[in-house]
Write an enzyme that holds these catalytic residues in place. Structure first.
Site, PDB file in Angstrom:
ATOM      1  N   ASP A 142      94.315  -4.195  -8.256  1.00 37.83           N
ATOM      2  CA  ASP A 142      93.043  -3.554  -8.668  1.00 37.83           C
ATOM      3  C   ASP A 142      93.670  -3.169 -10.331  1.00 37.83           C
ATOM      4  O   ASP A 142      92.711  -3.603 -11.154  1.00 37.83           O
ATOM      5  CB  ASP A 142      92.610  -2.373  -7.983  1.00 37.83           C
ATOM      6  CG  ASP A 142      91.628  -1.436  -8.822  1.00 37.83           C
ATOM      7  OD1 ASP A 142      90.399  -2.000  -8.585  1.00 37.83           O
ATOM      8  OD2 ASP A 142      91.948  -0.647  -9.615  1.00 37.83           O
ATOM      9  N   ALA A 170      87.889  -2.587  -9.283  1.00 40.92           N
ATOM     10  CA  ALA A 170      87.887  -3.932  -9.325  1.00 40.92           C
ATOM     11  C   ALA A 170      87.739  -4.482  -7.763  1.00 40.92           C
ATOM     12  O   ALA A 170      87.186  -5.453  -7.367  1.00 40.92           O
ATOM     13  CB  ALA A 170      88.982  -4.535  -9.961  1.00 40.92           C
ATOM     14  N   ASP A 171      88.718  -3.668  -6.896  1.00 36.19           N
ATOM     15  CA  ASP A 171      88.750  -3.959  -5.419  1.00 36.19           C
ATOM     16  C   ASP A 171      87.240  -3.968  -5.026  1.00 36.19           C
ATOM     17  O   ASP A 171      87.015  -4.682  -4.207  1.00 36.19           O
ATOM     18  CB  ASP A 171      89.608  -3.163  -4.881  1.00 36.19           C
ATOM     19  CG  ASP A 171      91.189  -3.739  -5.050  1.00 36.19           C
ATOM     20  OD1 ASP A 171      91.282  -4.809  -5.105  1.00 36.19           O
ATOM     21  OD2 ASP A 171      92.054  -2.706  -4.784  1.00 36.19           O
ATOM     22  N   THR A 172      86.811  -2.867  -5.152  1.00 32.87           N
ATOM     23  CA  THR A 172      85.607  -2.319  -4.497  1.00 32.87           C
ATOM     24  C   THR A 172      84.211  -3.341  -5.148  1.00 32.87           C
ATOM     25  O   THR A 172      83.600  -3.837  -4.300  1.00 32.87           O
ATOM     26  CB  THR A 172      85.282  -0.843  -5.062  1.00 32.87           C
ATOM     27  OG1 THR A 172      86.162  -0.041  -4.340  1.00 32.87           O
ATOM     28  CG2 THR A 172      83.839  -0.514  -4.499  1.00 32.87           C
TER      29      THR A 172
END
Length: 397
Positions: A142, A170-172
């Site tokens: 992330d 970024a992950d989410t």
């Protein structure tokens, strides 16, 4: 025994979840909370080197990400386990994975392979940098994506140096984009009868989430910089200090600005000729902000939030997480969802942030124990109890 969320929106779909860490589980959680039957395929105990990632299985993070999912174990490095997985694929609608791009090909569970088994399969991949290209094999995290996607260059105060966002954005974001891609592919399948490969990655998701700042460069050639708690090009729109803390104001329009000045009794600021448009106020932002803060320090946040909102000036407190979930509007929205955990008892998890009027999301059960559904799932495929026990002895499951 079929387990899924009490929601019926996606009840007809079966999802095989090969995901780990955060981006992939975020994607699958959307499908699970809206009623899809999700089978989480995990490695048997002691096989996965990432088994303890993010602090272990029963942490708040994992419990929040993996609700509404059944759990089976398969050591996909073994032929016997792959054969079981292929049988599951024949009956499935969706497969989601977030391995590094080369891993799925090594394991023989890539889209081209699974499409031959089930041409209707929708296969979603989430990677760090994309499924091909010069950075294909780089591990994606992330914070790396936050830096490369531009977010850290515009977060923080001028001259402070790069600052990461306080969440795994970024992950989410990649997980949410992947879920949207899966749903679009399922809709398209109703016309074509065919599945397809859905691809999302952390880097491009981060760029997409930067949105207007990215477009600002692409269209105007302007490279955005850090603006702290102020809006990049509207004022007064930012964070101000009160007598007991800080609060946010969003008075970007001239009408809102004039109302703000009337509430605080500064008609001189309201009538100043330079401040009758946003460009003039922006040019004098530091001076104007100091004048406003001098007034706001004379009373508490709750006072200003009530007075300014009553006057039509967007305004809100700045909460810590405890205060977030104590807020009456947050409670009204049911943002925290209760669920029963077999060992921890009653816990709360974060609800889906959007609602459907007839088929809302639901959290029906917490994360299952590792391999808890092995006998039920494999039994439905025709394996006897003795065969399942032998597969466990051989560490296939």
């Amino acid at each position: 025994m079929k387990l899924s969320s009490d929601s019926v929106a996606l009840k007809r779909f079966k999802v095989l979840d090969l995901t780990r860490i955060r981006s992939g589980p975020t994607c699958v959680r959307v499908l699970a909370d809206f009623g899809a039957e999700v089978i989480r395929v995990e490695s048997p105990a002691g096989i996965d080197p990432n088994e303890g990632a993010l602090g272990g299985r029963e942490t708040y993070d994992m419990l929040n990400l993996h609700r509404n999912k059944r759990s089976i174990t398969l050591n996909l490095k073994l032929t016997e386990a792959k054969d079981i997985f292929y049988k599951l694929v024949r009956e499935a609608d969706v497969v989601v994975e977030n391995y590094r791009p080369d891993v799925k090909f090594r394991l023989g569970i890539d889209y081209a392979t699974l499409e031959k088994i089930n041409p209707k399969i929708v296969y979603a991949s989430i990677s760090g940098f994309g499924e091909d290209g010069p950075y294909q094999k780089r591990p994606g995290y992330d914070q790396i994506a936050q830096g490369m996607g531009g977010l850290m260059s515009i977060t923080g105060f001028p001259g402070q140096g790069p600052v990461r966002a306080g969440i795994a954005i970024a992950d989410t974001g990649a997980g949410i984009y992947a879920a949207m891609g899966v749903l679009i592919a399922l809709l398209e399948r109703e016309t074509s009868g065919k599945g397809q490969w859905v691809q999302a990655n952390l880097l491009q998701s981060m760029i997409g989430l930067c949105d207007f700042q990215a477009a600002r460069f692409l269209i105007d050639g302007d490279i955005p910089t850090q603006a702290g708690n102020d809006h990049p090009f509207a004022t007064p729109m930012g964070t101000f200090e009160s007598s007991d803390g800080f609060f946010n104001i969003g008075a970007s329009g001239t009408t809102q600005y004039r109302s703000l000045c009337e509430v605080i009794g500064r008609l001189d600021l309201r009538d100043e000729p330079r401040y009758q448009s946003n460009p003039g106020r922006l040019e004098d932002r530091d001076l104007l902000n100091n004048e406003l803060t001098g007034v706001f320090r004379g009373n508490c946040t709750a006072y200003w939030v009530e007075r300014l909102n009553d006057a039509g000036v967007p305004c809100g407190p700045i909460y810590n997480m405890k205060e977030v979930f104590e807020d009456p509007q947050v409670q009204h929205l049911n943002a925290a969802v209760p669920v029963r955990h077999e060992e921890l008892g009653d816990i709360r998890v974060v609800g889906q942030p959007f609602k459907l009027s007839r088929t809302p999301s639901a959290v029906s059960f917490s994360q299952r124990r590792l391999g808890q559904d092995n006998h039920d799932v494999l039994g439905a495929l025709g394996y006897s109890a003795d065969q399942i026990d032998e597969l466990a002895r051989l560490k296939v499951i």
